[in-house]
Design a protein around this motif. Structure first.
Motif, PDB file in Angstrom:
ATOM      1  N   VAL A  50       0.837  -1.204   0.000  1.00 14.13           N
ATOM      2  CA  VAL A  50       0.000   0.000   0.000  1.00 14.13           C
ATOM      3  C   VAL A  50       0.870   1.252   0.000  1.00 14.13           C
ATOM      4  CG1 VAL A  50      -1.673   1.354   1.324  1.00 14.13           C
ATOM      5  CG2 VAL A  50      -1.985  -1.110   1.074  1.00 14.13           C
ATOM      6  N   GLN A  51       1.927   1.250   0.799  1.00  8.67           N
ATOM      7  CA  GLN A  51       2.825   2.402   0.839  1.00  8.67           C
ATOM      8  C   GLN A  51       3.471   2.648  -0.522  1.00  8.67           C
ATOM      9  OE1 GLN A  51       5.436   1.295   4.064  1.00  8.67           O
ATOM     10  NE2 GLN A  51       4.172   2.296   5.602  1.00  8.67           N
ATOM     11  N   ASP A  52       3.905   1.576  -1.166  1.00  2.00           N
ATOM     12  CA  ASP A  52       4.545   1.711  -2.480  1.00  2.00           C
ATOM     13  C   ASP A  52       3.559   2.245  -3.521  1.00  2.00           C
ATOM     14  OD1 ASP A  52       6.835   0.746  -1.342  1.00  2.00           O
ATOM     15  OD2 ASP A  52       6.736  -1.231  -2.291  1.00  2.00           O
ATOM     16  N   LEU A  53       2.332   1.750  -3.491  1.00  2.00           N
ATOM     17  CA  LEU A  53       1.330   2.201  -4.450  1.00  2.00           C
ATOM     18  C   LEU A  53       0.945   3.650  -4.201  1.00  2.00           C
ATOM     19  CD1 LEU A  53      -0.808  -1.050  -4.563  1.00  2.00           C
ATOM     20  CD2 LEU A  53       0.369  -0.025  -6.524  1.00  2.00           C
ATOM     21  N   ARG A  54       0.844   4.039  -2.946  1.00  6.32           N
ATOM     22  CA  ARG A  54       0.544   5.442  -2.640  1.00  6.32           C
ATOM     23  C   ARG A  54       1.669   6.343  -3.131  1.00  6.32           C
ATOM     24  NH1 ARG A  54      -3.462   6.851   1.081  1.00  6.32           N
ATOM     25  NH2 ARG A  54      -2.216   8.553   1.930  1.00  6.32           N
ATOM     26  N   ALA A  55       2.913   5.909  -2.915  1.00  7.23           N
ATOM     27  CA  ALA A  55       4.055   6.703  -3.372  1.00  7.23           C
ATOM     28  C   ALA A  55       4.066   6.820  -4.891  1.00  7.23           C
ATOM     29  CB  ALA A  55       5.356   6.074  -2.882  1.00  7.23           C
ATOM     30  N   ALA A  56       3.607   5.778  -5.577  1.00  6.51           N
ATOM     31  CA  ALA A  56       3.543   5.784  -7.041  1.00  6.51           C
ATOM     32  C   ALA A  56       2.258   6.426  -7.554  1.00  6.51           C
ATOM     33  CB  ALA A  56       3.641   4.357  -7.571  1.00  6.51           C
ATOM     34  N   PRO A  71      -4.010   3.964  -7.370  1.00  9.94           N
ATOM     35  CA  PRO A  71      -5.073   3.534  -6.452  1.00  9.94           C
ATOM     36  C   PRO A  71      -5.050   2.020  -6.266  1.00  9.94           C
ATOM     37  CG  PRO A  71      -5.994   3.975  -8.610  1.00  9.94           C
ATOM     38  CD  PRO A  71      -4.542   4.395  -8.672  1.00  9.94           C
ATOM     39  N   CYS A  72      -5.623   1.576  -5.162  1.00  7.63           N
ATOM     40  CA  CYS A  72      -5.690   0.145  -4.906  1.00  7.63           C
ATOM     41  C   CYS A  72      -6.873  -0.159  -4.009  1.00  7.63           C
ATOM     42  CB  CYS A  72      -4.391  -0.367  -4.269  1.00  7.63           C
ATOM     43  SG  CYS A  72      -4.041   0.308  -2.626  1.00  7.63           S
ATOM     44  N   VAL A  73      -7.115  -1.437  -3.805  1.00  8.50           N
ATOM     45  CA  VAL A  73      -8.152  -1.895  -2.892  1.00  8.50           C
ATOM     46  C   VAL A  73      -7.524  -2.916  -1.952  1.00  8.50           C
ATOM     47  CG1 VAL A  73     -10.346  -3.163  -2.665  1.00  8.50           C
ATOM     48  CG2 VAL A  73     -10.042  -1.496  -4.521  1.00  8.50           C
ATOM     49  N   ILE A  74      -7.749  -2.744  -0.651  1.00 11.49           N
ATOM     50  CA  ILE A  74      -7.300  -3.722   0.337  1.00 11.49           C
ATOM     51  C   ILE A  74      -8.450  -4.700   0.558  1.00 11.49           C
ATOM     52  CG2 ILE A  74      -6.474  -4.111   2.683  1.00 11.49           C
ATOM     53  CD1 ILE A  74      -5.567  -1.160   2.708  1.00 11.49           C
ATOM     54  N   VAL A  75      -8.189  -5.982   0.321  1.00  8.85           N
ATOM     55  CA  VAL A  75      -9.190  -7.030   0.516  1.00  8.85           C
ATOM     56  C   VAL A  75      -8.833  -7.786   1.800  1.00  8.85           C
ATOM     57  CG1 VAL A  75     -10.301  -9.079  -0.447  1.00  8.85           C
ATOM     58  CG2 VAL A  75      -9.468  -7.256  -1.984  1.00  8.85           C
ATOM     59  N   VAL A 131      -3.734  -6.990  -1.511  1.00  6.78           N
ATOM     60  CA  VAL A 131      -3.809  -5.640  -2.076  1.00  6.78           C
ATOM     61  C   VAL A 131      -3.918  -5.762  -3.595  1.00  6.78           C
ATOM     62  CG1 VAL A 131      -2.642  -3.421  -2.342  1.00  6.78           C
ATOM     63  CG2 VAL A 131      -2.477  -4.674  -0.174  1.00  6.78           C
ATOM     64  N   VAL A 132      -4.950  -5.146  -4.150  1.00  6.61           N
ATOM     65  CA  VAL A 132      -5.222  -5.238  -5.585  1.00  6.61           C
ATOM     66  C   VAL A 132      -5.106  -3.854  -6.213  1.00  6.61           C
ATOM     67  CG1 VAL A 132      -6.884  -5.929  -7.348  1.00  6.61           C
ATOM     68  CG2 VAL A 132      -6.823  -7.147  -5.145  1.00  6.61           C
ATOM     69  N   SER A 133      -4.252  -3.717  -7.205  1.00  7.70           N
ATOM     70  CA  SER A 133      -4.185  -2.492  -8.003  1.00  7.70           C
ATOM     71  C   SER A 133      -4.665  -2.814  -9.405  1.00  7.70           C
ATOM     72  CB  SER A 133      -2.762  -1.941  -8.021  1.00  7.70           C
ATOM     73  OG  SER A 133      -1.909  -2.763  -8.787  1.00  7.70           O
ATOM     74  N   LEU A 134      -4.555  -1.859 -10.304  1.00  5.63           N
ATOM     75  CA  LEU A 134      -5.014  -2.084 -11.667  1.00  5.63           C
ATOM     76  C   LEU A 134      -4.175  -3.121 -12.403  1.00  5.63           C
ATOM     77  CD1 LEU A 134      -5.769   1.593 -12.707  1.00  5.63           C
ATOM     78  CD2 LEU A 134      -7.451  -0.223 -12.378  1.00  5.63           C
ATOM     79  N   ASP A 135      -2.920  -3.280 -11.993  1.00  8.23           N
ATOM     80  CA  ASP A 135      -2.046  -4.171 -12.763  1.00  8.23           C
ATOM     81  C   ASP A 135      -1.306  -5.212 -11.939  1.00  8.23           C
ATOM     82  OD1 ASP A 135      -0.307  -2.519 -11.442  1.00  8.23           O
ATOM     83  OD2 ASP A 135       0.670  -1.726 -13.235  1.00  8.23           O
ATOM     84  N   PRO A 190     -11.265   0.690  -0.663  1.00  6.64           N
ATOM     85  CA  PRO A 190     -10.504   1.443  -1.664  1.00  6.64           C
ATOM     86  C   PRO A 190      -9.490   2.390  -1.004  1.00  6.64           C
ATOM     87  CG  PRO A 190     -12.885   1.632  -2.000  1.00  6.64           C
ATOM     88  CD  PRO A 190     -12.688   1.066  -0.641  1.00  6.64           C
ATOM     89  N   VAL A 191      -8.325   2.470  -1.593  1.00  7.89           N
ATOM     90  CA  VAL A 191      -7.310   3.440  -1.189  1.00  7.89           C
ATOM     91  C   VAL A 191      -7.046   4.315  -2.403  1.00  7.89           C
ATOM     92  CG1 VAL A 191      -4.970   3.791  -0.316  1.00  7.89           C
ATOM     93  CG2 VAL A 191      -6.300   1.798   0.425  1.00  7.89           C
ATOM     94  N   ARG A 192      -7.579   5.509  -2.377  1.00  7.96           N
ATOM     95  CA  ARG A 192      -7.473   6.384  -3.547  1.00  7.96           C
ATOM     96  C   ARG A 192      -6.160   7.158  -3.531  1.00  7.96           C
ATOM     97  NH1 ARG A 192     -13.465   9.115  -3.751  1.00  7.96           N
ATOM     98  NH2 ARG A 192     -12.774   9.885  -5.773  1.00  7.96           N
ATOM     99  N   VAL A 193      -5.786   7.639  -4.692  1.00  8.45           N
ATOM    100  CA  VAL A 193      -4.586   8.472  -4.819  1.00  8.45           C
ATOM    101  C   VAL A 193      -4.795   9.771  -4.046  1.00  8.45           C
ATOM    102  CG1 VAL A 193      -3.177   9.804  -6.436  1.00  8.45           C
ATOM    103  CG2 VAL A 193      -3.965   7.498  -7.048  1.00  8.45           C
ATOM    104  N   VAL A 194      -3.780  10.167  -3.289  1.00  5.85           N
ATOM    105  CA  VAL A 194      -3.872  11.426  -2.551  1.00  5.85           C
ATOM    106  C   VAL A 194      -3.816  12.581  -3.549  1.00  5.85           C
ATOM    107  CG1 VAL A 194      -2.791  12.905  -0.823  1.00  5.85           C
ATOM    108  CG2 VAL A 194      -2.766  10.410  -0.533  1.00  5.85           C
ATOM    109  N   PRO A 195      -4.849  13.427  -3.597  1.00  8.26           N
ATOM    110  CA  PRO A 195      -4.854  14.532  -4.560  1.00  8.26           C
ATOM    111  C   PRO A 195      -3.734  15.539  -4.263  1.00  8.26           C
ATOM    112  CG  PRO A 195      -7.048  14.149  -3.642  1.00  8.26           C
ATOM    113  CD  PRO A 195      -6.081  13.366  -2.805  1.00  8.26           C
TER     114      PRO A 195
END
Length: 277
Positions: free
Chosen positions: A7-13, A16-20, A38-42, A102-107
């Protein structure tokens, strides 16, 4: 890699992702309650048990990402040979309830110019969970005795945003450090400075939006100069001026700030959906 690091890596990048999470398990299941993925788009990190259960979780998580979902949801699956899906049969005999969060991208928002309107706007936006860059060519506008310490004291003492303050003699240089999708708001004390920032922003394709405070006559002059600098109509259309929502006619700094902040939050919500389509 564990789910926290993922989750930390995806937020830094800025992905967005979803924690299941297996929130509840009744009877037999491939994993115990509390298992996470943790599920992201790819990609996916971790496992909630494989098979039909995991395939269903991944499919629904990516639907949520495509929809820009913000709210968590619960989904219950029965693991028996009588419960079939497009992902096959899983006959462990139990039942699981999954929590999908859902963990959305920080605007990211950048305000160029911390005069009366800029400071009021910073006060409003700093109460949002965003990355907020405050940029001014005048160091005194960002001095601690005027701003305080964001999140601790002063006019931004109640900030929940991550606030970055940048006193730069060439403020448009800050554009290079903004993350992809950042929303840029231009309201400096100097029209020459405004124009320089707008021109540089138009040469930065990865920005989310560009907003300018000013009159029609100011924009008419800017448009002419931008065309002379080689920008076409598609470039000019990227600039919204005056930025804000319709119907607020007051020229008080606080009222303008509320109008601009409302429009920025609309843009943030629209952007949360757009990248996944």
């Amino acid at each position: 890699m564990d789910w926290v690091q993922a989750v930390q890596d995806l937020r830094a990048a800025r992905s967005p992702c979803v924690i299941v999470t297996l929130a509840m398990v009744r009877g037999h299941a491939p994993r115990n309650g509390g298992a996470k993925m943790v599920v992201s788009l790819d990609r996916c990190v971790g496992t909630v048990g494989g098979g039909n259960l995991e395939a269903t979780a991944i499919h629904r998580a990516r639907e949520m990402l495509a929809d820009g979902a913000a709210e968590p949801e619960l989904r219950t699956l029965t693991l028996s040979d009588r419960a079939t899906t497009e992902y096959g049969v899983q006959c462990c005999g139990g039942e699981v309830t999954m929590l999908l969060e859902p963990v959305r991208v920080v605007p990211s928002v950048a305000i160029f110019g911390l005069g009366h309107v800029g400071l009021e706007l910073a006060r409003v936006l700093a109460r949002q969970p965003i990355e907020l860059d405050l940029v001014d060519s005048r160091a005194e506008m960002l001095a601690p005795e005027r701003i305080g310490v964001p999140g601790t004291s002063g006019v931004l003492g109640d900030a929940v945003a991550t606030v970055h303050m940048r006193a730069l003699p060439v403020p448009e240089a800050a554009l290079a450090d903004l993350p992809d999708g950042a929303h840029v708001l231009v309201m400096t004390h100097d029209h020459v400075e405004d124009l320089a920032i707008i021109e540089a922003a138009l040469r930065t394709d990865r920005l989310g939006s560009i907003g300018l405070i000013g009159s029609r006559s100011k924009w008419a002059r800017f448009s002419a100069e931008l065309r002379s600098a080689g920008h076409d109509e598609a470039d000019l259309a990227r600039v919204t001026t005056p930025i804000g929502i319709a119907g607020i006619r007051s020229k008080e700094p606080a009222a303008i700030a509320v109008s601009v902040a409302a429009r920025v939050l609309q843009l943030v919500e629209e952007a949360a959906v757009a990248p996944a389509h």
